[in-house]
Design a protein around this motif. Sequence first.
Motif, PDB file in Angstrom:
ATOM      1  N   THR A 148       0.830  -1.195   0.000  1.00 55.69           N
ATOM      2  CA  THR A 148       0.000   0.000   0.000  1.00 55.69           C
ATOM      3  C   THR A 148       0.868   1.249   0.000  1.00 55.69           C
ATOM      4  N   LEU A 149       0.265   2.343  -0.457  1.00 54.92           N
ATOM      5  CA  LEU A 149       0.892   3.656  -0.467  1.00 54.92           C
ATOM      6  C   LEU A 149       0.143   4.553   0.508  1.00 54.92           C
ATOM      7  N   THR A 150       0.877   5.225   1.384  1.00 51.35           N
ATOM      8  CA  THR A 150       0.247   6.134   2.344  1.00 51.35           C
ATOM      9  C   THR A 150       0.813   7.534   2.179  1.00 51.35           C
ATOM     10  N   HIS A 151      -0.087   8.507   2.164  1.00 52.59           N
ATOM     11  CA  HIS A 151       0.322   9.913   2.112  1.00 52.59           C
ATOM     12  C   HIS A 151       0.354  10.470   3.528  1.00 52.59           C
ATOM     13  N   TYR A 152       1.434  11.200   3.871  1.00 48.15           N
ATOM     14  CA  TYR A 152       1.561  11.846   5.169  1.00 48.15           C
ATOM     15  C   TYR A 152       1.781  13.341   4.962  1.00 48.15           C
ATOM     16  N   ARG A 153       1.094  14.146   5.750  1.00 49.33           N
ATOM     17  CA  ARG A 153       1.314  15.590   5.747  1.00 49.33           C
ATOM     18  C   ARG A 153       2.421  15.914   6.739  1.00 49.33           C
ATOM     19  N   LEU A 154       3.284  16.847   6.389  1.00 48.77           N
ATOM     20  CA  LEU A 154       4.416  17.224   7.225  1.00 48.77           C
ATOM     21  C   LEU A 154       4.228  18.635   7.764  1.00 48.77           C
ATOM     22  N   ASP A 155       4.238  18.767   9.075  1.00 48.23           N
ATOM     23  CA  ASP A 155       4.201  20.073   9.720  1.00 48.23           C
ATOM     24  C   ASP A 155       5.605  20.673   9.634  1.00 48.23           C
ATOM     25  N   ALA A 156       5.751  21.698   8.811  1.00 43.07           N
ATOM     26  CA  ALA A 156       7.076  22.255   8.541  1.00 43.07           C
ATOM     27  C   ALA A 156       7.707  22.900   9.764  1.00 43.07           C
ATOM     28  N   GLY A 157       6.898  23.306  10.723  1.00 45.58           N
ATOM     29  CA  GLY A 157       7.428  23.917  11.920  1.00 45.58           C
ATOM     30  C   GLY A 157       7.849  22.916  12.971  1.00 45.58           C
ATOM     31  N   LYS A 158       7.044  21.873  13.145  1.00 52.36           N
ATOM     32  CA  LYS A 158       7.307  20.877  14.174  1.00 52.36           C
ATOM     33  C   LYS A 158       8.113  19.683  13.666  1.00 52.36           C
ATOM     34  N   GLY A 159       8.024  19.430  12.357  1.00 50.99           N
ATOM     35  CA  GLY A 159       8.725  18.268  11.812  1.00 50.99           C
ATOM     36  C   GLY A 159       8.047  16.962  12.150  1.00 50.99           C
ATOM     37  N   THR A 160       6.716  16.972  12.218  1.00 59.36           N
ATOM     38  CA  THR A 160       5.958  15.763  12.538  1.00 59.36           C
ATOM     39  C   THR A 160       4.998  15.421  11.412  1.00 59.36           C
ATOM     40  N   LEU A 161       4.698  14.139  11.294  1.00 60.26           N
ATOM     41  CA  LEU A 161       3.844  13.633  10.225  1.00 60.26           C
ATOM     42  C   LEU A 161       2.443  13.355  10.724  1.00 60.26           C
ATOM     43  N   THR A 162       1.473  13.580   9.835  1.00 62.04           N
ATOM     44  CA  THR A 162       0.086  13.235  10.095  1.00 62.04           C
ATOM     45  C   THR A 162      -0.396  12.337   8.964  1.00 62.04           C
ATOM     46  N   GLU A 163      -0.909  11.180   9.330  1.00 61.16           N
ATOM     47  CA  GLU A 163      -1.313  10.198   8.327  1.00 61.16           C
ATOM     48  C   GLU A 163      -2.504  10.679   7.499  1.00 61.16           C
ATOM     49  N   GLY A 164      -2.412  10.444   6.194  1.00 61.14           N
ATOM     50  CA  GLY A 164      -3.496  10.763   5.273  1.00 61.14           C
ATOM     51  C   GLY A 164      -4.085   9.505   4.668  1.00 61.14           C
ATOM     52  N   LYS A 165      -4.383   9.571   3.395  1.00 64.45           N
ATOM     53  CA  LYS A 165      -5.064   8.473   2.715  1.00 64.45           C
ATOM     54  C   LYS A 165      -4.091   7.357   2.329  1.00 64.45           C
ATOM     55  N   THR A 166      -4.578   6.120   2.387  1.00 67.78           N
ATOM     56  CA  THR A 166      -3.807   4.949   1.965  1.00 67.78           C
ATOM     57  C   THR A 166      -4.535   4.262   0.815  1.00 67.78           C
ATOM     58  N   ILE A 167      -3.790   3.886  -0.234  1.00 67.52           N
ATOM     59  CA  ILE A 167      -4.354   3.162  -1.362  1.00 67.52           C
ATOM     60  C   ILE A 167      -3.454   1.976  -1.701  1.00 67.52           C
ATOM     61  N   SER A 168      -3.975   1.049  -2.478  1.00 65.66           N
ATOM     62  CA  SER A 168      -3.192  -0.113  -2.889  1.00 65.66           C
ATOM     63  C   SER A 168      -2.219   0.260  -3.997  1.00 65.66           C
ATOM     64  N   ALA A 169      -1.040  -0.365  -3.985  1.00 61.86           N
ATOM     65  CA  ALA A 169      -0.058  -0.173  -5.049  1.00 61.86           C
ATOM     66  C   ALA A 169      -0.227  -1.208  -6.153  1.00 61.86           C
ATOM     67  N   LEU A 170      -1.187  -2.118  -5.981  1.00 65.14           N
ATOM     68  CA  LEU A 170      -1.413  -3.207  -6.928  1.00 65.14           C
ATOM     69  C   LEU A 170      -2.652  -2.952  -7.775  1.00 65.14           C
ATOM     70  N   PRO A 171      -2.776  -3.626  -8.918  1.00 63.02           N
ATOM     71  CA  PRO A 171      -3.987  -3.488  -9.730  1.00 63.02           C
ATOM     72  C   PRO A 171      -5.235  -3.906  -8.950  1.00 63.02           C
ATOM     73  N   LYS A 172      -6.351  -3.360  -9.323  1.00 62.97           N
ATOM     74  CA  LYS A 172      -7.604  -3.548  -8.592  1.00 62.97           C
ATOM     75  C   LYS A 172      -7.964  -5.008  -8.380  1.00 62.97           C
ATOM     76  N   ASN A 173      -7.778  -5.833  -9.380  1.00 59.07           N
ATOM     77  CA  ASN A 173      -8.227  -7.220  -9.296  1.00 59.07           C
ATOM     78  C   ASN A 173      -7.130  -8.214  -8.939  1.00 59.07           C
ATOM     79  N   TYR A 174      -5.954  -7.716  -8.569  1.00 56.44           N
ATOM     80  CA  TYR A 174      -4.866  -8.639  -8.250  1.00 56.44           C
ATOM     81  C   TYR A 174      -5.130  -9.357  -6.931  1.00 56.44           C
ATOM     82  N   ARG A 175      -4.846 -10.653  -6.912  1.00 58.85           N
ATOM     83  CA  ARG A 175      -4.944 -11.464  -5.700  1.00 58.85           C
ATOM     84  C   ARG A 175      -3.672 -12.302  -5.592  1.00 58.85           C
ATOM     85  N   GLY A 176      -3.166 -12.476  -4.358  1.00 60.14           N
ATOM     86  CA  GLY A 176      -1.956 -13.272  -4.168  1.00 60.14           C
ATOM     87  C   GLY A 176      -0.866 -12.464  -3.495  1.00 60.14           C
TER      88      GLY A 176
END
Length: 383
Positions: free
Chosen positions: A250-278
């Motif tokens: 999976t791929l996850t997007h994180y937002r970065l607080d430029a002042g604090k240097g901390t990450l906040t989790e965003g959306k996660t999607i699959s890195a594989l084709p929609k119908n892939y199994r295995g």
Amino acid sequence: MPATRNLFIASLAMAAGTAAAQPQFAWVGTYNPNGEGVYRFQVDTKTGALGNKTLVNQLPNAAQLTVSEDGKTLYVASEAEKGVVAALRVGEDGNLTELNQVASGGAGPVYLSLTPGGRHLLVANYVSGTIAVLPVKQDGSLGEATDTKQDEGQPGAAKPEAAVEGSFAASDHNGPHAHMISADPSGKFVFSTDLGLDRIYQYRFDDATGRLTPNDPPFIAASSKGAGPRHFVFTPDGDGLWLINEESSTLTHYRLDAGKGTLTEGKTISALPKNYRGTSFAAGLVLSHDGKQLYVANRLHNSIAQFTVSANGTLTHQDDIWTRGDYPRTLTLDSSGSYLYAMNQRSDNITRFSVAKPDGKLSFIDDYVAVGSPSQLVFSPVK
């Protein structure tokens, strides 16, 4: 007479242009025994072809590389039990001269990155689960570590809960395994992933002393249990990053607080084709130079997934293309962004794809490069 003079001037200009042109080199790190060390290639900047393969360094399992911004120093990690990192001077002809070797700060170094400005080399040691900061001296050689950190905690879940149906992609959730380390574009903060603990560590970084200070919080959990966070790339503006999770693919997007240097989790999607199994293991990822396309290597599925990046960081799946090889470990874009290369570890070759403008679509170029167990490719800067 004027015609002869003009011809003479043109000849001088042509000779000067030829003299000024410097060859571009590509460096490929490999795993033993199929690979024998670091290979140098000369790059055809018009076609992206890699030619004149030459074995230039035989450091064991010389699988991890990075090159200085000026192209004068190549850094190579030996992915061995007693990890070492070598600093190598790059000559105008592409020959390498070793400056020195230092301990990597742990066992099994799997990632190298230079901080902005190039004053420090960051190392992730997979086997020991440690990270280290190595100072870069004026001549490009390395000093002993100014700081090391040991990841500690309970191992992550053995089975990735977000993996596709039928996946048996589980590995090394038996303790700490640092997989990547990199400073953000500002150089004020450093982030590292730990695949075994399912964590992303957050540090404040002092470039003057080469010291890391745990941020608040010192780490965040991966986007799902057993995900196995692996590699990441920062957004062009440095306000976030995309992270690939090896076991869950999976791929996850994180937002970065430029002042604090901390990450906040965003959306996660699959890195594989929609119908892939295995089973499949996600591996390397690379962002196009304009920041509009993201490419991901999927091992076992043996594909490169292409995603278009929207203004808010959302990814839209565009295509999947077969690498024409087996077990693509990393992907590399050339300096122009016109060609993408896949390191196919198990099929012992490198494959090349042209990148269309402006949609980033990949097209295979029927030109295989034979290299034993390729791990990573880096380019010297175009001069």
